[in-house]
Write a protein that holds these residues in place. Structure first.
Motif, mmCIF file in Angstrom:
data_model
loop_
_atom_site.group_PDB
_atom_site.id
_atom_site.type_symbol
_atom_site.label_atom_id
_atom_site.label_comp_id
_atom_site.label_asym_id
_atom_site.label_seq_id
_atom_site.Cartn_x
_atom_site.Cartn_y
_atom_site.Cartn_z
ATOM 1 N N VAL A 88 -7.328 -14.001 -7.066
ATOM 2 C CA VAL A 88 -7.186 -12.891 -8.016
ATOM 3 C C VAL A 88 -6.895 -13.428 -9.423
ATOM 4 C CG1 VAL A 88 -5.758 -10.881 -8.610
ATOM 5 C CG2 VAL A 88 -6.470 -11.240 -6.243
ATOM 6 N N GLN B 88 -6.938 2.913 0.800
ATOM 7 C CA GLN B 88 -5.704 2.734 0.025
ATOM 8 C C GLN B 88 -5.862 3.349 -1.359
ATOM 9 O OE1 GLN B 88 -2.844 2.009 1.177
ATOM 10 N NE2 GLN B 88 -2.399 -0.142 0.800
ATOM 11 N N VAL C 252 -0.939 -7.886 -5.011
ATOM 12 C CA VAL C 252 -1.708 -7.908 -3.764
ATOM 13 C C VAL C 252 -0.839 -8.530 -2.662
ATOM 14 C CG1 VAL C 252 -3.882 -8.079 -5.054
ATOM 15 C CG2 VAL C 252 -2.827 -10.168 -4.181
ATOM 16 N N PHE C 253 -1.410 -8.731 -1.478
ATOM 17 C CA PHE C 253 -0.623 -9.295 -0.373
ATOM 18 C C PHE C 253 0.042 -10.603 -0.796
ATOM 19 C CE2 PHE C 253 -4.201 -7.206 2.035
ATOM 20 C CZ PHE C 253 -3.449 -6.118 2.447
ATOM 21 N N GLU D 84 -7.478 -1.156 -6.816
ATOM 22 C CA GLU D 84 -7.266 -1.401 -5.382
ATOM 23 C C GLU D 84 -8.641 -1.557 -4.745
ATOM 24 O OE1 GLU D 84 -4.622 -1.630 -2.897
ATOM 25 O OE2 GLU D 84 -6.444 -1.962 -1.720
ATOM 26 N N THR D 85 -8.807 -2.581 -3.907
ATOM 27 C CA THR D 85 -10.124 -2.831 -3.327
ATOM 28 C C THR D 85 -10.383 -2.027 -2.050
ATOM 29 O OG1 THR D 85 -9.124 -4.829 -2.450
ATOM 30 C CG2 THR D 85 -10.643 -5.121 -4.278
ATOM 31 N N GLN D 86 -9.339 -1.749 -1.303
ATOM 32 C CA GLN D 86 -9.566 -0.997 -0.054
ATOM 33 C C GLN D 86 -9.730 0.486 -0.372
ATOM 34 O OE1 GLN D 86 -6.841 -1.444 3.230
ATOM 35 N NE2 GLN D 86 -6.661 -3.649 2.818
ATOM 36 N N ILE E 25 -2.772 -4.634 -10.079
ATOM 37 C CA ILE E 25 -3.782 -4.967 -9.066
ATOM 38 C C ILE E 25 -3.140 -4.898 -7.680
ATOM 39 C CG2 ILE E 25 -5.552 -6.666 -8.378
ATOM 40 C CD1 ILE E 25 -5.686 -5.833 -11.344
ATOM 41 N N GLY E 26 -3.674 -4.050 -6.823
ATOM 42 C CA GLY E 26 -3.128 -3.897 -5.469
ATOM 43 C C GLY E 26 -2.196 -2.702 -5.437
ATOM 44 N N GLY F 39 -0.383 -1.217 -2.851
ATOM 45 C CA GLY F 39 0.509 -1.031 -1.705
ATOM 46 C C GLY F 39 1.785 -0.374 -2.225
ATOM 47 N N THR F 40 2.849 -0.430 -1.456
ATOM 48 C CA THR F 40 4.109 0.203 -1.874
ATOM 49 C C THR F 40 4.562 -0.323 -3.228
ATOM 50 O OG1 THR F 40 4.651 -0.012 0.442
ATOM 51 C CG2 THR F 40 6.404 0.741 -0.998
ATOM 52 N N MET F 41 4.513 -1.644 -3.399
ATOM 53 C CA MET F 41 5.000 -2.249 -4.630
ATOM 54 C C MET F 41 4.139 -1.846 -5.810
ATOM 55 S SD MET F 41 7.719 -3.695 -3.848
ATOM 56 C CE MET F 41 8.079 -4.366 -5.439
HETATM 57 P P1 ADP Z 1 3.351 -4.098 -0.617
HETATM 58 O O1 ADP Z 1 2.993 -3.617 -1.960
HETATM 59 O O2 ADP Z 1 4.333 -3.248 0.062
HETATM 60 O O3 ADP Z 1 3.691 -5.553 -0.589
HETATM 61 P P2 ADP Z 1 0.791 -4.637 0.533
HETATM 62 O O4 ADP Z 1 1.029 -6.075 0.509
HETATM 63 O O5 ADP Z 1 0.288 -3.962 1.749
HETATM 64 O O6 ADP Z 1 2.079 -3.819 0.231
HETATM 65 O O7 ADP Z 1 -0.162 -4.224 -0.678
HETATM 66 C C1 ADP Z 1 -1.121 -5.055 -1.182
HETATM 67 C C2 ADP Z 1 -2.307 -4.233 -1.609
HETATM 68 O O8 ADP Z 1 -3.181 -5.073 -2.341
HETATM 69 C C3 ADP Z 1 -3.111 -3.672 -0.449
HETATM 70 O O9 ADP Z 1 -3.304 -2.296 -0.637
HETATM 71 C C4 ADP Z 1 -4.451 -4.420 -0.552
HETATM 72 O O10 ADP Z 1 -5.543 -3.628 -0.165
HETATM 73 C C5 ADP Z 1 -4.512 -4.742 -2.019
HETATM 74 N N1 ADP Z 1 -5.379 -5.860 -2.343
HETATM 75 C C6 ADP Z 1 -5.579 -6.993 -1.647
HETATM 76 N N2 ADP Z 1 -6.464 -7.804 -2.294
HETATM 77 C C7 ADP Z 1 -6.804 -7.179 -3.426
HETATM 78 C C8 ADP Z 1 -7.659 -7.503 -4.529
HETATM 79 N N3 ADP Z 1 -8.322 -8.644 -4.564
HETATM 80 N N4 ADP Z 1 -7.778 -6.611 -5.508
HETATM 81 C C9 ADP Z 1 -7.082 -5.454 -5.475
HETATM 82 N N5 ADP Z 1 -6.282 -5.085 -4.468
HETATM 83 C C10 ADP Z 1 -6.137 -5.931 -3.450
#
Ligand code: ADP
Length: 645
Positions: free
Chosen positions: A319, A262, A309-310, A257-259, A233-234, A236-238
């Motif tokens: 979540v 992204q 996620v963040f 991913e919700t955005q 879930i999410g 981002g880079t990770m």
């Molecule tokens: P990193 O992985 O480098 O720590 P981020 O913190 O930017 O990078 O990545 C977090 C990702 O999680 C973002 O792309 C964000 O859109 C996504 N995200 C945030 N809330 C949710 C959610 N409820 N469901 C799915 N994805 C989410």
């Protein structure tokens, strides 16, 4: 030593006047290959693996390997194999000329057949010690080039440099003199302490696999589930790296991913990353299928979820609550957090026992370390499954307890803090970085912070109420010494490489070459003047002691709190995830090498009532009082103390 010493045996085999062939069925690494090099011919099974990995243990192939291999396959190829210690397949070894034949059936049968077929043929050209070493025309420039590359890569490790020296001898001296040089170099390595550190690092990797929890759950009394479907879930880079790491093991992955933007980018980038990695690793089985979705509902059928996620608690809680209602009962819920409370996340789910932390390191499909974080309610099965999954992904998994920052980041905090204090007191970012890089870190703290972005820590400090609007810019926060320097850098828009400016200046946003920035010097001078601080000249020794001993001291606190099961766990975390030079074993091994009494004395000397991190840990004091037992005995010591307290 068991059996006859290898070198005379090797010479005796080579001198035999009947043809001798080595039949290699499985692995011929180190001494095994050196023995095979004594034989007149080498035959191997196609699944065999060969190599001279001594360098990775701080040694060189000291039973003639450094003198024989180059005579067999040439200087250039031998330099590569011996200075990297890499393993080669039978097919590659055949191509390089290490092997004479490869078979898919029995290597021993073929070897017997082979020597029969060559019986009576002259053996002179098969005795490696009598042959010259095939070299390219510009030997010296090749050796110089390799030496400088090796020095750069090895960051103070002696063995790779000694390997190049031994090969220089092979290229320029007759065999007997080359052997003399090999022996001399080997003796230096033996006496350096680095070999012991590297052997310890190798051993600690095994020790951490045999995890145990304070509850009594252990690797050998807990059962792992075999996962075939997972979700991330999410993205981002990770998250992206984790998806790739999972898919590479053959697990099918639902990536959520919700955005929208992204998600679109991840759907494009992730399959390409996977393809590249799969190609590089020459996977035996096809990677798992990845499906992308913007809907959390789509994870309902998976067996394990990794949330990435963040790093914001309220979001993660939301979540986890959602996942707990969407997933089938029994689904393992994992969080890729770098330090948040796993138990708090577990508390909002229906099965807190199935919640663990899986702390990956960026890039997650490349970095070896995985902290598996267990909370007070995590079940042995959940920990076993996460550890097993880490192993499948080729990671070094370390089971750690739940506390802010777990092991790695908890120890990093006092280390970073000292680096900032040193700037306040008169050091420059470059001085601090150079001291740490000379010690063997690939990057000093300030270069590292520029690379990962100064805003990461800033966000965390804001969330902890240490900085932000309404917080006074003093040098004490929450009752302790605090350096507002990094916050002020962020406020000035200097977030590191991505903004082209941080503790150093770069060619532009995204630039990589760090140059000292006069702005930073003026900034530091102004800061010191404002706070009535007088810059003093700080020695490299003080920089190292304050940064490293603060980190080590926190390691002792962690052992005392049972957040890590033993010093090997901490050392594996630092070697595999934080760039601690492998030839220095790890922070706790280093403490043992330096001497616990000395560490204690220096901590006392640098100690300051406002800096609790430098207050020597009770465990450290107890170990010193007990006569400073070696690192291998600490686990036992701690367990005994725990029983008595
Ligand atoms: P990193 O992985 O480098 O720590 P981020 O913190 O930017 O990078 O990545 C977090 C990702 O999680 C973002 O792309 C964000 O859109 C996504 N995200 C945030 N809330 C949710 C959610 N409820 N469901 C799915 N994805 C989410």
């Amino acid at each position: 030593m068991l059996g006859p010493p290898l070198v005379p045996m090797i010479h005796a085999i080579e001198a035999v006047d009947k043809p001798v062939a080595a039949a290699i069925e499985g692995v011929a690494l180190g001494g095994g290959l050196e023995l095979a090099l004594a034989c007149h011919y080498r035959i191997a099974h196609s699944k065999a693996v060969l190599g001279l990995p001594e360098v990775t243990l701080g040694l060189l192939p000291g039973a003639g390997g450094s003198q024989r291999l180059p005579r067999l396959i040439g200087l250039t190829a031998a330099l590569d194999l011996i200075t990297t210690g890499r393993h080669v397949s039978a097919a590659e070894a055949l191509k390089l000329g290490v092997l004479d034949q490869v078979t898919d059936s029995n290597a021993v049968d073929l070897a017997v057949e082979f020597v029969r077929s060559v019986a009576g043929q002259p053996l002179d050209s098969r005795r490696l010690s009598t042959l010259p070493c095939p070299c390219p025309p510009d030997v010296d420039s090749l050796l110089d080039k390799v030496m400088s590359k090796v020095r750069q890569r090895s960051r103070g490790a002696l063995a790779p440099v000694a390997c190049v020296r031994a090969l220089r001898a092979a290229a320029s001296l007759p065999y007997a003199q080359g052997m003399e040089k090999e022996r001399e170099l080997m003796a230096t390595l033996f006496n350096s302490g680095q070999a012991r550190a590297l052997q310890y690092a190798f051993f600690s990797q095994r020790v951490v696999g045999k995890w145990s929890l304070p509850s009594g759950a252990r690797w050998d009394n807990s059962t792992a589930r075999i996962i075939s479907k997972a979700a991330v879930i999410g993205l981002g880079t990770m998250g992206r790296g984790i998806v790739v790491a999972l898919a590479l093991t053959g697990i099918s992955v639902v990536a959520v991913e919700t955005q929208e933007k992204q998600l679109a980018e991840a759907s494009r980038v992730v399959p390409a990353m996977l393809q590249r990695e799969a190609g590089r690793r020459r996977l035996a089985t096809p990677p798992g299928v990845i499906s992308f979705s913007s809907n959390l509902q789509d994870v309902s059928e998976v067996e394990l979820v990794i949330e990435a996620v963040f790093e914001v608690m309220s979001l993660k809680l939301q979540v986890f609550k959602h996942l707990s209602s969407v997933c089938r009962p029994g689904t393992l819920l994992c969080s890729n957090t770098s330090g948040l409370d796993i138990d708090q996340l577990a508390a909002v789910t229906q099965s807190p026992g199935l919640v663990v932390g899986m702390h990956f390191f960026a890039p997650a499909h490349v970095m070896k370390l995985l902290e598996v974080v267990y909370g007070p309610r995590s079940s042995p099965e959940a920990v076993a499954t996460a550890m097993q999954l880490g192993k499948r992904m080729g990671k070094v998994g370390v089971a750690v307890g739940n506390c802010p920052g777990f092991v790695g980041n908890r120890m990093l905090k006092p280390y970073l803090e000292q680096a900032n204090f040193l700037l306040e007191e008169g050091a420059t970012p470059r001085q601090v970085d150079e001291a740490l890089e000379e010690f063997g870190f690939p990057m000093g703290v300030f270069r590292m912070s520029d690379l990962s972005g100064l805003d990461v820590g800033w966000r965390i400090r804001k969330e902890a109420g240490l900085t932000g609007p309404g917080v006074e810019s003093t040098r004490t926060r929450q009752g302790r010494r605090y350096s507002p320097l990094p916050d002020q850098m962020c406020e000035a828009g200097r977030l590191g490489q991505k903004t082209g400016k941080g503790w150093y200046q770069y060619d532009g946003p995204g630039g990589r070459v760090a140059r000292s920035d006069p702005w930073v010097h003026i900034f530091l001078e102004t800061y010191r003047a404002e706070h009535g601080l007088v810059a003093r000249s700080i020695t490299l020794e003080e920089i190292l002691e304050r940064c490293l001993y603060a980190l080590i001291n926190e390691g002792f606190n962690i052992l005392q709190d049972a957040v890590a099961a033993g010093p090997e766990d901490i050392d594996a975390i630092y070697v595999f995830g934080y760039g601690w030079p492998r030839h220095r074993g790890g922070p706790m091994f280093h403490a043992d090498q330096v001497g616990l009494g000395r560490i204690l004395q220096r901590l006392n000397q640098h100690s300051h009532p406002d800096v609790p991190h430098l207050k020597p840990s009770t465990l450290l004091r107890r170990l010193v009082a007990a006569g400073s037992p070696p690192v291998q005995k600490w686990r036992e010591f701690i367990n005994k103390e725990r029983v008595h307290s």
